[in-house]
Design a protein around this motif. Sequence first.
Motif, short mmCIF file in Angstrom:
data_model
loop_
_atom_site.label_atom_id
_atom_site.label_comp_id
_atom_site.label_asym_id
_atom_site.label_seq_id
_atom_site.Cartn_x
_atom_site.Cartn_y
_atom_site.Cartn_z
N VAL A 426 -21.78 16.09 65.41
CA VAL A 426 -21.14 14.78 65.58
C VAL A 426 -20.14 14.80 66.73
O VAL A 426 -20.08 13.87 67.55
N ALA A 429 -21.85 14.51 70.14
CA ALA A 429 -22.89 13.49 70.33
C ALA A 429 -22.60 12.61 71.53
O ALA A 429 -23.53 12.06 72.14
N GLN A 437 -29.36 10.05 70.72
CA GLN A 437 -28.54 9.91 69.52
C GLN A 437 -29.29 9.20 68.40
O GLN A 437 -29.09 9.50 67.22
N HIS A 441 -28.79 12.24 66.09
CA HIS A 441 -27.46 12.14 65.47
C HIS A 441 -27.60 12.27 63.96
O HIS A 441 -28.44 11.61 63.34
N ARG A 443 -25.96 11.10 61.59
CA ARG A 443 -25.75 9.86 60.86
C ARG A 443 -26.95 8.92 60.99
O ARG A 443 -27.04 7.93 60.28
N LYS A 444 -27.85 9.23 61.91
CA LYS A 444 -29.07 8.44 62.09
C LYS A 444 -30.30 9.16 61.54
O LYS A 444 -31.28 8.51 61.16
N ASP A 452 -21.36 17.05 59.35
CA ASP A 452 -21.01 16.75 60.74
C ASP A 452 -21.30 17.89 61.70
O ASP A 452 -21.27 17.71 62.92
N VAL A 730 -20.60 6.92 67.40
CA VAL A 730 -22.02 6.64 67.54
C VAL A 730 -22.34 5.15 67.41
O VAL A 730 -23.31 4.67 68.00
#
Length: 813
Positions: A426, A429, A437, A441, A443-444, A452, A730
């Motif tokens: 993270v 990124a 990303q 990423h 979170r994606k 993280d 992000v």
Amino acid sequence: MCSSSPPKASIYLEHESPLPDPLTDQLLVSEDPFSSPSRNARKKMKQWQRWSSTTIPSLIEPYLMYRQQSGNLRDTVDYNLPQCNCHLSRQLKVLCIHFSSQSVDLTMCPCEPTALQLLQMGFFPCAPLGPTLAVSLQVLSLVQQLFMCMPPNVWAWCESLEAYLGGMGYKVDTKGGLRRRFGNAYHWYCILKISLDEYIQQHLHPPGVPSSKMWPSEYLRQRCPLCFGSYNWQNDNPSHINAIVCIDACFTQKRRSGLQDDPVNPTATVFLSREDIDSMEHEVNSLRKMRSSVQKSGHASKRHHRDKDDGFEQGMRTPTSVLKGCNESFTAADERHQKASTQFFSDTGVMALLCRHDRVIHLANMTSAGEKQHYALALIKSLFSHLPDDFHIGLLYDIGCQLEQSCRKWGFLKPFLPQISFAISVFHAFGHQWPCQLIYHPRKREGFGLTDGEGCECFWSAIKALIPTLRVSGFHQCLFAIDFQVHHLDMKSLTGLGQWILRHWNHCQVKKASANKGLRKCGVDTLTLQAEWVSQVAVQTKAAPRYSAKTTENIILQIMATQKSLESYEVRLDELEKELLHGVSDMTSLNIQLAECHKKIRGFKQALQKQKEALGVNGLADLAKLQDSSYLQLRMHALAIKTRIRDHLHQHKFELERLERSYRQTVSEQRLQNHTETSVKRHEPGIVKLSTNYNNMCLQMAALIHQGKAPHGSIAPVLIPRDALFKLDVDDDIWQDSGLDGDLGGLAPAWLADEKVHSGIRSLLELRRCEEEERHLLHERRTLMEWFAEEWSQIQKASEGAGETTIHWIYHN
């Protein structure tokens, strides 16, 4: 010193000989200036071997017994010195250091080793056979805990201790003071502590038990019980990813060249062997050489087509152009980027592989000037050698996209590649392109929960106190110091694993409630949001056409700049011709200016013609539309400014990262930090000004849309908020080029034009990650309970088999 002071403590052997006694601890520095270094080295190695093979193993059970009798070093234990009259015995006076100083007369003989006598008195010797100094176990325990929280400076400690003892009237009368002897005692006391833990583990998990590839190895189970402690990992974990690890390199943990080599320590290590790293480096070089020759011979006919067409490499979900952009913008991706000089440093850094609970799995000692890929590949290969064949790993790495591309392109880690899901950490990124990303990423990407990937940063911070000491240490001493710090961190975190799960569960619930609130607020159902998210990823990660829109826009911008320059010179030419008609006094100067103007105009006209030829038919049509539309001109200028803002923010973030990692301040490094701070402060006003210009253009574009002077279906770009300009998160608007990407052939999709759908997608992705995190945490809670139950069962069995021995006591304490 006055006569009323305590007696002077002295160090001597009663039977002196003209040659150095091989039983003393005078092994690090020779007292004879004419003695050869090779003899000292042989003596040191002989003492090292005696410590490793005989003394330390023989002291483990007596040390346990003493801890039992003293109540974990809390109480004093009475001990009567043995008397031996055999012909091999002799008298030895030893200086014993507690929080006071005293001399003890010992009988030294093979019947009752000196080290054992001192240990039973609560002291640890500085030499295995004939020590002249012994240090209290309580003092050594205190120093050990102290050196886990500060730089392990033995010299400073001994100077302070000598001053402390001198203040009470004790005098340490030795030629070398306490430092060398205290350093010996402390080093081997630390080895005794590690050997004790290994001794206990051998009783709990006898080495004769065969291992199985059906579950993670015992090594991994001890490294992290939450990740690898379950035998039922396949049935209990509903997630596609069974464990999450992260990789990072640190170039502050380096060691100067030209230092004397030192012996190997007799303890287990988390470092990969030099042979494993060299083997992986040879494999990487061989595969690259072989694949390069195949590509040159088999794909020469397609090279021209590949140079112009963007596309996807086999197995990759991001276009080649995007990966190239990440490689250029992220400094860690460039293996030729020199981060530590091999001219001055033998070891240039450390690369770590940690699990998501910040526990070290493996370390690799780096000797190259840059962050070579074979170190990361060697760590991953070593990890999979301890795992079942179908165990799936989620791997977070600063340049995870580049590592996956290399693995698929060159064939690295081919047997394990289907079991690895790559992602980027993270914190780093921001250095990647937006399409990258979307795919990498955490979170994606599915499966990573709220991990993280910044556990390595915490580890580097925990061992930063070792930097000044290890810079001048021997090779094996450097590895041992880091290993011992890792051992300390393992023991510290083991007792807090339950709290770790609780803390992350509470954090997950807070984020989940926020995500659900966001979904309710947007008012769009999850099926629609999921479909829009899939559409967004497909559009924003598609390969660029042969003549990309970005290239066309760059040429159009150049044409517009050339036209402006041409117009300015034509105006200047008109002014000069008017002056010529009215007459001037200096005709020579006027003719020179006229000739220069004609030359510039011809040059700009030729450049303009070449630029228009490079556009092609479609580009000329775009240029015509652009020249007739103020809105399109504003949009193109706004996109150019936004690209510049992103580039400046990338550089700004990298400079801040350098400041945050400035652990050790030498003179040159302090100057570099001061320069970086000045650079950061100097760049911030320029970035703010660019963002202000961009926001003004966005407002003008919105006004043109409202007045009906923009193309049909145009949407106003999103303003960049001043307070979130430098975050580069992000989901920040700085990554989105909505309203700047050109005509969309009709109405804009909902994921781009509808703010409710846009915010709903963010909430939906956050909810999905929270649900994954819940599954991870529930699985880890079951794993911890299973591991603890098994360990408790093993302790009970070992305790019953031990009877009333000291090992029985240690299991009940």
